[in-house]
Design a protein around this motif. Structure first.
Motif, PDB file in Angstrom:
ATOM      1  N   LYS A 103      97.660  -5.518 -80.250  1.00 53.86           N
ATOM      2  CA  LYS A 103      97.940  -4.225 -79.629  1.00 53.86           C
ATOM      3  C   LYS A 103      98.923  -3.391 -80.449  1.00 53.86           C
ATOM      4  O   LYS A 103      99.646  -3.907 -81.306  1.00 53.86           O
ATOM      5  CB  LYS A 103      98.489  -4.439 -78.220  1.00 53.86           C
ATOM      6  CG  LYS A 103      99.819  -5.165 -78.153  1.00 53.86           C
ATOM      7  CD  LYS A 103     100.222  -5.387 -76.703  1.00 53.86           C
ATOM      8  CE  LYS A 103     101.520  -6.175 -76.606  1.00 53.86           C
ATOM      9  NZ  LYS A 103     101.929  -6.406 -75.200  1.00 53.86           N
ATOM     10  N   GLU A 116     102.039  -0.649 -79.807  1.00 55.26           N
ATOM     11  CA  GLU A 116     102.984  -0.156 -78.808  1.00 55.26           C
ATOM     12  C   GLU A 116     103.826   0.961 -79.408  1.00 55.26           C
ATOM     13  O   GLU A 116     104.108   0.960 -80.611  1.00 55.26           O
ATOM     14  CB  GLU A 116     103.933  -1.270 -78.355  1.00 55.26           C
ATOM     15  CG  GLU A 116     103.253  -2.501 -77.794  1.00 55.26           C
ATOM     16  CD  GLU A 116     104.235  -3.640 -77.559  1.00 55.26           C
ATOM     17  OE1 GLU A 116     105.382  -3.561 -78.070  1.00 55.26           O
ATOM     18  OE2 GLU A 116     103.875  -4.604 -76.869  1.00 55.26           O
ATOM     19  N   LYS A 117     104.262   1.884 -78.573  1.00 48.97           N
ATOM     20  CA  LYS A 117     105.186   2.931 -79.012  1.00 48.97           C
ATOM     21  C   LYS A 117     106.617   2.446 -78.823  1.00 48.97           C
ATOM     22  O   LYS A 117     106.971   1.935 -77.766  1.00 48.97           O
ATOM     23  CB  LYS A 117     104.959   4.214 -78.221  1.00 48.97           C
ATOM     24  CG  LYS A 117     105.777   5.395 -78.741  1.00 48.97           C
ATOM     25  CD  LYS A 117     105.409   6.680 -77.997  1.00 48.97           C
ATOM     26  CE  LYS A 117     106.197   7.859 -78.516  1.00 48.97           C
ATOM     27  NZ  LYS A 117     105.823   9.120 -77.808  1.00 48.97           N
ATOM     28  N   TYR A 168     105.455   3.657 -83.930  1.00 53.65           N
ATOM     29  CA  TYR A 168     104.599   2.708 -83.229  1.00 53.65           C
ATOM     30  C   TYR A 168     104.648   1.379 -83.985  1.00 53.65           C
ATOM     31  O   TYR A 168     104.959   1.342 -85.180  1.00 53.65           O
ATOM     32  CB  TYR A 168     103.162   3.205 -83.161  1.00 53.65           C
ATOM     33  CG  TYR A 168     102.962   4.424 -82.291  1.00 53.65           C
ATOM     34  CD1 TYR A 168     102.391   4.316 -81.026  1.00 53.65           C
ATOM     35  CD2 TYR A 168     103.331   5.690 -82.747  1.00 53.65           C
ATOM     36  CE1 TYR A 168     102.187   5.452 -80.226  1.00 53.65           C
ATOM     37  CE2 TYR A 168     103.139   6.824 -81.950  1.00 53.65           C
ATOM     38  CZ  TYR A 168     102.575   6.692 -80.692  1.00 53.65           C
ATOM     39  OH  TYR A 168     102.381   7.806 -79.910  1.00 53.65           O
ATOM     40  N   GLN A 215      91.829   1.943 -82.770  1.00 55.11           N
ATOM     41  CA  GLN A 215      92.917   2.115 -81.808  1.00 55.11           C
ATOM     42  C   GLN A 215      93.459   3.541 -81.814  1.00 55.11           C
ATOM     43  O   GLN A 215      93.885   4.052 -80.779  1.00 55.11           O
ATOM     44  CB  GLN A 215      94.028   1.102 -82.097  1.00 55.11           C
ATOM     45  CG  GLN A 215      93.624  -0.315 -81.704  1.00 55.11           C
ATOM     46  CD  GLN A 215      94.609  -1.373 -82.204  1.00 55.11           C
ATOM     47  OE1 GLN A 215      94.995  -1.383 -83.370  1.00 55.11           O
ATOM     48  NE2 GLN A 215      95.025  -2.260 -81.309  1.00 55.11           N
ATOM     49  N   GLU A 216      93.445   4.180 -82.982  1.00 55.45           N
ATOM     50  CA  GLU A 216      93.838   5.593 -83.036  1.00 55.45           C
ATOM     51  C   GLU A 216      92.944   6.428 -82.119  1.00 55.45           C
ATOM     52  O   GLU A 216      93.428   7.304 -81.394  1.00 55.45           O
ATOM     53  CB  GLU A 216      93.726   6.123 -84.470  1.00 55.45           C
ATOM     54  CG  GLU A 216      94.875   5.746 -85.375  1.00 55.45           C
ATOM     55  CD  GLU A 216      94.804   6.451 -86.715  1.00 55.45           C
ATOM     56  OE1 GLU A 216      95.854   6.655 -87.331  1.00 55.45           O
ATOM     57  OE2 GLU A 216      93.681   6.816 -87.153  1.00 55.45           O
ATOM     58  N   GLU A 234      91.228   5.375 -79.491  1.00 56.92           N
ATOM     59  CA  GLU A 234      91.488   5.001 -78.101  1.00 56.92           C
ATOM     60  C   GLU A 234      92.783   5.621 -77.579  1.00 56.92           C
ATOM     61  O   GLU A 234      92.884   6.014 -76.416  1.00 56.92           O
ATOM     62  CB  GLU A 234      91.560   3.477 -77.967  1.00 56.92           C
ATOM     63  CG  GLU A 234      90.238   2.765 -78.234  1.00 56.92           C
ATOM     64  CD  GLU A 234      90.403   1.259 -78.364  1.00 56.92           C
ATOM     65  OE1 GLU A 234      91.555   0.780 -78.254  1.00 56.92           O
ATOM     66  OE2 GLU A 234      89.384   0.576 -78.566  1.00 56.92           O
ATOM     67  N   MET A 235      93.801   5.691 -78.455  1.00 60.91           N
ATOM     68  CA  MET A 235      95.119   6.182 -78.062  1.00 60.91           C
ATOM     69  C   MET A 235      95.280   7.685 -78.281  1.00 60.91           C
ATOM     70  O   MET A 235      96.292   8.259 -77.878  1.00 60.91           O
ATOM     71  CB  MET A 235      96.199   5.444 -78.854  1.00 60.91           C
ATOM     72  CG  MET A 235      96.233   3.954 -78.637  1.00 60.91           C
ATOM     73  SD  MET A 235      97.321   3.093 -79.824  1.00 60.91           S
ATOM     74  CE  MET A 235      98.931   3.710 -79.300  1.00 60.91           C
TER      75      MET A 235
END
Length: 329
Positions: free
Chosen positions: A16, A18-19, A33, A174-175, A177-178
């Motif tokens: 994963k 996380e920020k 991140y 993931q970019e 998705e986020m």
């Protein structure tokens, strides 16, 4: 469609992102991140398992039944190699820079627990002769009926580099998705394979972001040459012509400190403060130096044009314990 080599699936992937809200606010720079490659597993935790998934697949395909590799006394790579060997029913022999009188702690303890045979060599021999020594051990073990496969330091070679090619594929997904884009990706650089895999994927996948390595040993010239060499070795596995320039390799030099695996008090204090601030534990050898370097560069304004940066947490938690007495609480 470019076809990369096959791998053995061992790591817990994808990891994963996380920020780090509190650290970002404290530094007053871009949003930071963190990609939690420290969570790829327990025994195989960290970045090395990504590379070993490809390297060990090649070894198994060649019919090998014993893995030989090398590293420092607290090598995360050696511990991960011993773990994957045990998991797959292979034998392992680790060539470690140090001596047999070292306290059985951290990764060294886990190496023993995982059943690895350990050979200690001097720092001088490690620097100048480690490949020759591993070749000699390979011949010795062949005479005993084994079929050994030599994995270089950190699994940082052409085949190992594809571990972080796959990691870049994860990051790109993931970019999406986020709904965020990373202007720069930062990673600790100790043997070059993690960086080379990311840069290889950046070029092939046309990723619009820069890769920065924070060297934890040697200097920027050494790593530019090393990464350049690994990139071309990786490209030999692909049916595509790629051109690389050393100018594409970004190294944030100046954070080696007192030397490889030797910590300054300000680095340890940074690890302590970050653990309290974000609940994330870095290690003194790799990620502690690299994140400290990133924080210092942000303070200097080197990242002022960036909106979002991604730090790859390459693991190493077991390396904290041998240095526990150096922390000041």
């Amino acid at each position: 469609m470019i076809k990369i080599p096959e791998r053995i699936s061992i790591a817990n992937l994808p990891t994963k992102i996380e920020k780090m809200k509190k650290l970002s606010k404290k530094l007053g720079g871009p949003d930071i991140y963190i990609k939690r490659d420290d969570q790829t597993g327990i025994e195989v935790s960290g970045n090395k398992i990504r590379k070993l998934e490809f390297t060990v697949k090649e070894a198994v395909d060649k019919g090998c039944n014993l893995l030989i590799t090398c590293g420092g006394i607290q090598s995360n790579h050696c511990r991960a190699t011993a773990a994957i060997a045990a998991k797959l029913g292979l034998n392992s022999c680790l060539v470690l820079k140090g001596n047999s009188g070292t306290e059985l702690n951290g990764n060294l303890f886990l190496d023993k627990l995982l059943g690895a045979e350990i050979r200690f060599i001097t720092p001088e021999d490690y620097k100048d002769k480690r490949m020759k020594i591993m070749e000699q051990i390979k011949i010795e073990l062949e005479h005993k009926g084994f079929k050994p496969y030599i994995i270089p330091e950190g699994a940082s070679n052409g085949i190992g580099g594809f571990g972080y090619y796959k990691a870049m594929e994860e990051i790109i997904e993931q970019e999406k998705e986020m709904n965020v884009h990373f202007d720069r990706i930062i990673v600790a650089t100790g043997s070059g394979g993690t960086y080379s895999g990311l840069l290889l994927a950046k070029k092939i996948l046309n990723y619009n972001g820069d890769i920065y390595g924070v060297n934890v040993c040697d200097d920027d010239e050494y790593f530019k040459n090393k990464i350049y060499s690994i990139l071309y070795e990786s490209s030999e596995y692909l049916n595509v012509n790629l051109e690389f320039s050393k100018d594409e390799i970004n190294i944030l030099d100046g954070y080696v400190g007192r030397g490889y695996a030797i910590s300054r008090q300000e680095e340890l204090q940074f690890i302590y403060e970050l653990a309290k601030l974000e609940g994330i534990i870095l290690d003194p050898v790799y990620t502690g130096k690299a994140m400290y370097g990133l924080a210092e560069e942000i303070k200097r304004g080197s990242f002022k044009e960036c909106k979002n940066v991604l730090f790859v947490h390459t693991g190493g938690i077991f390396g904290v314990f041998p240095q526990k007495d150096l922390f000041e609480f």
